[in-house]
Scaffold this motif. Structure first.
Motif, PDB file in Angstrom:
ATOM      1  N   LEU A 117      -2.248  -8.419  -7.930  1.00 62.26           N
ATOM      2  CA  LEU A 117      -1.812  -7.062  -8.223  1.00 62.26           C
ATOM      3  C   LEU A 117      -2.703  -6.051  -7.519  1.00 62.26           C
ATOM      4  N   VAL A 118      -4.005  -6.261  -7.564  1.00 64.14           N
ATOM      5  CA  VAL A 118      -4.946  -5.358  -6.901  1.00 64.14           C
ATOM      6  C   VAL A 118      -4.687  -5.348  -5.402  1.00 64.14           C
ATOM      7  N   GLN A 170      -1.883  -6.041  -3.782  1.00 68.42           N
ATOM      8  CA  GLN A 170      -0.630  -5.347  -3.498  1.00 68.42           C
ATOM      9  C   GLN A 170      -0.776  -3.843  -3.664  1.00 68.42           C
ATOM     10  N   CYS A 171      -1.475  -3.438  -4.701  1.00 70.61           N
ATOM     11  CA  CYS A 171      -1.679  -2.007  -4.937  1.00 70.61           C
ATOM     12  C   CYS A 171      -2.495  -1.377  -3.813  1.00 70.61           C
ATOM     13  N   SER A 172      -3.491  -2.084  -3.341  1.00 70.27           N
ATOM     14  CA  SER A 172      -4.308  -1.528  -2.262  1.00 70.27           C
ATOM     15  C   SER A 172      -3.492  -1.352  -0.990  1.00 70.27           C
ATOM     16  N   LEU A 214      -0.450   1.707  -2.357  1.00 70.82           N
ATOM     17  CA  LEU A 214      -0.859   3.059  -2.736  1.00 70.82           C
ATOM     18  C   LEU A 214      -1.028   4.002  -1.544  1.00 70.82           C
TER      19      LEU A 214
END
Length: 58
Positions: A40-41, A43-45, A48
């Motif tokens: 998740l981290v 993908q978010c990085s 975003l």
């Protein structure tokens, strides 16, 4: 990774093919064993900054 790099130098060699297959299996198991939060981290990085640019914030 080293096995994959070496296999790329001589892809027809049987021993190198076996080493590359083993390396790929190990990498796949490692990736699939990562906790969901890590994915998740990651993908978010990636997402975003794209979202920020789309919204004119970046």
């Amino acid at each position: 990774m080293k096995a994959l790099a070496e296999a790329g130098k001589s892809p027809q060699e049987g021993a190198m093919q076996k080493a590359a297959k083993t390396a790929i299996k190990i990498l796949k198991r490692t990736i699939y064993s990562l906790p969901s939060a890590t994915k998740l981290v990651e993908q978010c990085s990636n997402l975003l900054p794209l979202i920020s640019n789309f919204l004119g914030l970046g």
